[in-house]
Design a protein around this motif. Sequence first.
Motif, PDB file in Angstrom:
ATOM      1  N   ASP A   1       0.844  -1.195   0.000  1.00  0.00           N
ATOM      2  CA  ASP A   1       0.000   0.000   0.000  1.00  0.00           C
ATOM      3  C   ASP A   1       0.885   1.252   0.000  1.00  0.00           C
ATOM      4  OD1 ASP A   1       0.741   0.724   2.659  1.00  0.00           O
ATOM      5  OD2 ASP A   1      -0.934  -0.404   3.503  1.00  0.00           O
ATOM      6  N   GLY A   2       0.264   2.411  -0.121  1.00  0.00           N
ATOM      7  CA  GLY A   2       1.009   3.664  -0.215  1.00  0.00           C
ATOM      8  C   GLY A   2       1.906   3.939   0.983  1.00  0.00           C
ATOM      9  N   TRP A   3       1.446   3.548   2.182  1.00  0.00           N
ATOM     10  CA  TRP A   3       2.265   3.758   3.380  1.00  0.00           C
ATOM     11  C   TRP A   3       3.525   2.905   3.330  1.00  0.00           C
ATOM     12  CZ3 TRP A   3       0.696   8.029   5.134  1.00  0.00           C
ATOM     13  CH2 TRP A   3      -0.649   8.350   5.232  1.00  0.00           C
ATOM     14  N   GLN A   4       3.407   1.658   2.888  1.00  0.00           N
ATOM     15  CA  GLN A   4       4.575   0.765   2.791  1.00  0.00           C
ATOM     16  C   GLN A   4       5.556   1.264   1.734  1.00  0.00           C
ATOM     17  OE1 GLN A   4       2.019  -2.631   2.075  1.00  0.00           O
ATOM     18  NE2 GLN A   4       2.839  -3.642   3.903  1.00  0.00           N
ATOM     19  N   VAL A   5       5.018   1.740   0.613  1.00  0.00           N
ATOM     20  CA  VAL A   5       5.872   2.282  -0.447  1.00  0.00           C
ATOM     21  C   VAL A   5       6.607   3.515   0.067  1.00  0.00           C
ATOM     22  CG1 VAL A   5       5.890   3.360  -2.729  1.00  0.00           C
ATOM     23  CG2 VAL A   5       4.460   1.352  -2.314  1.00  0.00           C
ATOM     24  N   SER A   6       5.892   4.380   0.762  1.00  0.00           N
ATOM     25  CA  SER A   6       6.496   5.586   1.318  1.00  0.00           C
ATOM     26  C   SER A   6       7.640   5.245   2.268  1.00  0.00           C
ATOM     27  CB  SER A   6       5.421   6.399   2.048  1.00  0.00           C
ATOM     28  OG  SER A   6       5.973   7.566   2.597  1.00  0.00           O
ATOM     29  N   LYS A   7       7.426   4.291   3.156  1.00  0.00           N
ATOM     30  CA  LYS A   7       8.473   3.864   4.097  1.00  0.00           C
ATOM     31  C   LYS A   7       9.679   3.303   3.355  1.00  0.00           C
ATOM     32  CE  LYS A   7       5.446   2.913   7.978  1.00  0.00           C
ATOM     33  NZ  LYS A   7       4.874   1.895   8.857  1.00  0.00           N
ATOM     34  N   ALA A   8       9.434   2.514   2.311  1.00  0.00           N
ATOM     35  CA  ALA A   8      10.531   1.935   1.534  1.00  0.00           C
ATOM     36  C   ALA A   8      11.331   3.027   0.827  1.00  0.00           C
ATOM     37  CB  ALA A   8       9.991   0.925   0.521  1.00  0.00           C
ATOM     38  N   ILE A   9      10.647   4.013   0.263  1.00  0.00           N
ATOM     39  CA  ILE A   9      11.330   5.121  -0.420  1.00  0.00           C
ATOM     40  C   ILE A   9      12.156   5.924   0.577  1.00  0.00           C
ATOM     41  CG2 ILE A   9      10.972   7.317  -1.615  1.00  0.00           C
ATOM     42  CD1 ILE A   9       8.543   5.978  -3.016  1.00  0.00           C
TER      43      ILE A   9
ATOM     44  N   MET B   1      13.812   5.002   2.973  1.00  0.00           N
ATOM     45  CA  MET B   1      15.058   4.316   3.342  1.00  0.00           C
ATOM     46  C   MET B   1      16.236   4.787   2.487  1.00  0.00           C
ATOM     47  SD  MET B   1      13.654   0.519   4.165  1.00  0.00           S
ATOM     48  CE  MET B   1      15.097   0.011   5.093  1.00  0.00           C
ATOM     49  N   PHE B   2      15.968   5.376   1.306  1.00  0.00           N
ATOM     50  CA  PHE B   2      17.056   5.800   0.431  1.00  0.00           C
ATOM     51  C   PHE B   2      16.870   7.190  -0.179  1.00  0.00           C
ATOM     52  CE2 PHE B   2      14.083   3.434  -2.224  1.00  0.00           C
ATOM     53  CZ  PHE B   2      13.910   4.300  -3.307  1.00  0.00           C
ATOM     54  N   SER B   3      15.747   7.854   0.076  1.00  0.00           N
ATOM     55  CA  SER B   3      15.487   9.130  -0.586  1.00  0.00           C
ATOM     56  C   SER B   3      14.639  10.065   0.291  1.00  0.00           C
ATOM     57  CB  SER B   3      14.737   8.888  -1.906  1.00  0.00           C
ATOM     58  OG  SER B   3      14.404  10.108  -2.522  1.00  0.00           O
ATOM     59  N   ASN B   4      14.847  11.358   0.113  1.00  0.00           N
ATOM     60  CA  ASN B   4      14.028  12.380   0.768  1.00  0.00           C
ATOM     61  C   ASN B   4      13.122  13.098  -0.236  1.00  0.00           C
ATOM     62  OD1 ASN B   4      14.850  12.087   3.445  1.00  0.00           O
ATOM     63  ND2 ASN B   4      16.705  13.245   3.080  1.00  0.00           N
ATOM     64  N   VAL B   5      12.831  12.450  -1.350  1.00  0.00           N
ATOM     65  CA  VAL B   5      11.971  13.035  -2.381  1.00  0.00           C
ATOM     66  C   VAL B   5      10.608  13.395  -1.761  1.00  0.00           C
ATOM     67  CG1 VAL B   5      11.068  10.787  -3.151  1.00  0.00           C
ATOM     68  CG2 VAL B   5      11.088  12.705  -4.724  1.00  0.00           C
ATOM     69  N   PRO B   6      10.031  14.543  -2.153  1.00  0.00           N
ATOM     70  CA  PRO B   6       8.678  14.853  -1.653  1.00  0.00           C
ATOM     71  C   PRO B   6       7.672  13.800  -2.114  1.00  0.00           C
ATOM     72  CG  PRO B   6       9.692  16.786  -2.678  1.00  0.00           C
ATOM     73  CD  PRO B   6      10.577  15.616  -2.977  1.00  0.00           C
ATOM     74  N   ILE B   7       6.821  13.364  -1.185  1.00  0.00           N
ATOM     75  CA  ILE B   7       5.824  12.342  -1.474  1.00  0.00           C
ATOM     76  C   ILE B   7       4.440  12.888  -1.146  1.00  0.00           C
ATOM     77  CG2 ILE B   7       4.962  10.036  -0.887  1.00  0.00           C
ATOM     78  CD1 ILE B   7       7.843   9.278  -0.130  1.00  0.00           C
ATOM     79  N   LEU B   8       3.550  12.838  -2.124  1.00  0.00           N
ATOM     80  CA  LEU B   8       2.141  13.192  -1.925  1.00  0.00           C
ATOM     81  C   LEU B   8       1.345  11.911  -1.933  1.00  0.00           C
ATOM     82  CD1 LEU B   8       2.083  16.019  -4.582  1.00  0.00           C
ATOM     83  CD2 LEU B   8       1.920  16.365  -2.129  1.00  0.00           C
ATOM     84  N   ILE B   9       0.517  11.698  -0.923  1.00  0.00           N
ATOM     85  CA  ILE B   9      -0.306  10.496  -0.851  1.00  0.00           C
ATOM     86  C   ILE B   9      -1.753  10.885  -1.093  1.00  0.00           C
ATOM     87  CG2 ILE B   9      -1.104   8.605   0.598  1.00  0.00           C
ATOM     88  CD1 ILE B   9       1.602   8.603   1.948  1.00  0.00           C
ATOM     89  N   LEU B  10      -2.375  10.250  -2.091  1.00  0.00           N
ATOM     90  CA  LEU B  10      -3.784  10.505  -2.416  1.00  0.00           C
ATOM     91  C   LEU B  10      -4.662   9.684  -1.476  1.00  0.00           C
ATOM     92  CD1 LEU B  10      -3.549  10.288  -6.294  1.00  0.00           C
ATOM     93  CD2 LEU B  10      -3.466  12.330  -4.868  1.00  0.00           C
ATOM     94  N   LEU B  11      -5.511  10.356  -0.750  1.00  0.00           N
ATOM     95  CA  LEU B  11      -6.422   9.667   0.170  1.00  0.00           C
ATOM     96  C   LEU B  11      -7.772   9.458  -0.515  1.00  0.00           C
ATOM     97  CD1 LEU B  11      -5.596  11.675   3.396  1.00  0.00           C
ATOM     98  CD2 LEU B  11      -4.793   9.406   2.776  1.00  0.00           C
ATOM     99  N   PRO B  12      -8.466   8.375  -0.148  1.00  0.00           N
ATOM    100  CA  PRO B  12      -9.759   8.093  -0.775  1.00  0.00           C
ATOM    101  C   PRO B  12     -10.812   9.108  -0.412  1.00  0.00           C
ATOM    102  CG  PRO B  12      -9.249   6.456   0.916  1.00  0.00           C
ATOM    103  CD  PRO B  12      -8.097   7.386   0.813  1.00  0.00           C
TER     104      PRO B  12
END
Length: 64
Positions: free
Chosen positions: A43-51, A53-64
């Motif tokens: 899910d988006g939270w798991q992907v965010s956590k994985a990213i 680990m190696f990057s500080n790229v800005p992340i926008l998460i779309l909520l339902p």
Amino acid sequence: MSMLLKTHGFEALTTNSGIEGVKLVEEEKPSAVILDLMMPDLDGWQVSKAIRMFSNVPILILLP
């Protein structure tokens, strides 16, 4: 979303897989990431956590 971004001159890389998305961010080093929470493998939270680990790229998460 990617079509809208492209019409405004942005390059948009897309995938429907969380695992593939993490690899794409690591390889392509985008300026920003837009995530959906609902994906088949991670899910988006798991992907965010994985990213994070190696990057500080800005992340926008779309909520339902």
